[in-house]
Enzyme design. Structure first.
Site, short mmCIF file in Angstrom:
data_model
loop_
_atom_site.label_atom_id
_atom_site.label_comp_id
_atom_site.label_asym_id
_atom_site.label_seq_id
_atom_site.Cartn_x
_atom_site.Cartn_y
_atom_site.Cartn_z
N HIS A 140 -3.83 -21.50 -26.12
CA HIS A 140 -4.25 -20.45 -27.35
C HIS A 140 -5.37 -19.93 -26.69
O HIS A 140 -6.25 -20.29 -26.03
CB HIS A 140 -4.74 -21.90 -28.47
CG HIS A 140 -4.90 -20.82 -29.76
ND1 HIS A 140 -6.01 -20.51 -29.57
CD2 HIS A 140 -4.67 -20.85 -30.27
CE1 HIS A 140 -5.67 -19.91 -31.01
NE2 HIS A 140 -4.80 -20.11 -32.08
N ASP A 142 2.78 -24.73 -33.46
CA ASP A 142 3.99 -23.96 -32.92
C ASP A 142 4.77 -25.72 -32.01
O ASP A 142 6.19 -25.07 -32.39
CB ASP A 142 3.75 -22.72 -32.03
CG ASP A 142 3.58 -22.08 -33.28
OD1 ASP A 142 3.99 -21.78 -34.26
OD2 ASP A 142 3.26 -20.67 -32.37
#
Ligand code: COA
Length: 378
Positions: A263, A314
């Site tokens: 991320h 996700d």
């Protein structure tokens, strides 16, 4: 005289582009708040409709405010026959994100307040989008399988209605709760690529549907929202926990990305993962199939041990949606049905204190040169 070398922030890494009161990511504590409330608390103590209200109004609703919000959302769910014929005209093998992007753009042409970018009109448009997006997403999915779309049911709450639109029935409460949690976790995440896109479009004075159409285009990319689909394709390709180790080391050998990991902001864990993982595990229990969660566990252990990279939202959301019965190409359109809330909150905020977003670039092309007539080029 040569220009001073500008500092380039490739990918805008570390750049504060504006202030925002919508949400806050705190990477040092792996936490995320919406309007000051921790997301994990919102997941346990509220529902997606309350969170949509919170993002748009800054406060959680009272019972009366929620009832009025739900009444307006339920009254706006139907899509026009014209939009339905547009969706029917889209090739069956087109990606649903392209269909949803087209649907929002088309809704913009039909919207009764199309030319009005006042705050009040933009808020009504956001409500119409929140209400109509599930109808359009589900219709796209059913049409792609040769099935007829189902009309929305105004007697059902938002999440129940979503399942009704896709499957023609409402599942057991545990499934609804897991879906509701995913919708809360996907709703908002500061200046990510699609939200920044929506703010950039808004900064030009363009309208809500334009901003959301552009945001959907940005969300489709596999480095952004498209990762939830990629995660499930990856888990299916691996096939089971016993094959995960060999598979992932093959990826390391080729220096390939492992989808659902890493991320830009969180470097020591995504705040949303523990809650989504808990509800993905519940889905595995409900369905009685632990294969995907076990495969995920092995991948996450190896990624952390060998690469020090943590999973992002996700990673558990992909298998959770699969276990709920959704087709994989639906995963990112479901994300759209949630993130419309965060995008719209940022559109309101950007418009309320606007300055055109227009950064600079350092020129690295040819030095200035004369234009030769066509006969003397080459
Ligand atoms: N798989 C393997 N390696 C990864 C990785 C992943 N998913 N994510 C990051 N890395 C590696 C990078 O290759 C890089 O290695 P290097 O220093 O040897 O070049 C290092 O970790 C730092 O990553 P970086 O590319 O600088 O991070 P970023 O902030 O630019 O990118 C993402 C963030 C999300 C785009 C990136 O992690 C990614 O592509 N993840 C997979 C897609 C995904 O899940 N997206 C959903 C995001 S919510």
């Amino acid at each position: 005289m040569s220009e001073a070398e500008p500092t380039i922030y490739k990918g805008l890494v570390g750049v504060y582009a504006d202030v925002s009161a919508v949400s806050k990511v705190m990477p040092e504590t792996n936490s995320l708040t919406y309007r000051g409330y921790a997301v994990q608390d919102l997941c346990e103590e509220s529902n997606f409709e309350e969170v949509a209200y919170l993002l748009w109004h800054g406060e959680l609703p009272t019972a009366a405010q929620l009832a009025a919000f739900q009444k307006e959302e339920r009254a706006n769910r139907a899509i026009s026959p014209a939009l339905l014929s547009v969706l029917r005209a889209i090739p069956k093998d087109a990606h649903p994100m392209d269909a949803v992007r087209t649907a929002v753009s088309f809704m913009g042409t039909e919207d009764p307040e199309a030319g009005d970018v006042s705050d009040a009109a933009q808020r009504r448009k956001a409500m119409r989008l929140l209400a109509k997006l599930p109808t359009a997403v589900a219709a796209t999915n059913r049409l792609s399988k040769g099935l007829e779309p189902i009309a929305p049911d105004p007697s059902l709450p938002f999440c129940e209605n979503f399942f009704h639109l896709v499957f023609g029935k409402v599942p057991q409460p545990e499934v609804i709760k897991s879906f509701d949690v995913s919708m809360i976790l996907y709703a908002e995440h500061t200046f990510n690529a699609s939200t920044f896109t929506a703010r950039t479009v808004t900064s030009t004075g363009a309208d809500m549907h334009g901003a959301i159409t552009a945001a959907i285009a940005a969300l489709k990319g596999p480095l952004h929202g498209g990762a939830n689909e990629a995660v499930m394709h990856m888990l299916k390709e691996i096939g089971g926990p016993d094959k995960a180790g060999e598979w992932i080391h093959g990826k390391f050998d080729h220096k390939a990305l492992v989808m659902g990991f890493g991320h830009r902001v969180y470097k020591s864990g995504d705040s949303r993962v523990p809650t989504m993982k808990k509800y993905a595990e519940k889905m595995a229990e409900v369905v009685g199939d632990r294969r995907w969660m076990e495969t995920s566990r092995v991948l996450a252990e190896i990624m952390l041990r060998e690469k020090k990279i943590h999973p992002n939202l996700d990673f558990p959301a992909g298998p959770a949606y699969y276990l709920m019965g959704f087709d994989i190409p639906m995963f990112t359109p479901i994300f759209v049905c949630s993130r419309i809330t965060g995008w719209a909150a940022h559109v309101f905020e950007q418009a309320a204190d606007n300055r055109l977003i227009r950064p600079l670039s350092q020129y690295t092309g040819e030095a200035q040169r004369p234009v030769k007539p066509i006969g003397s080029r080459g």
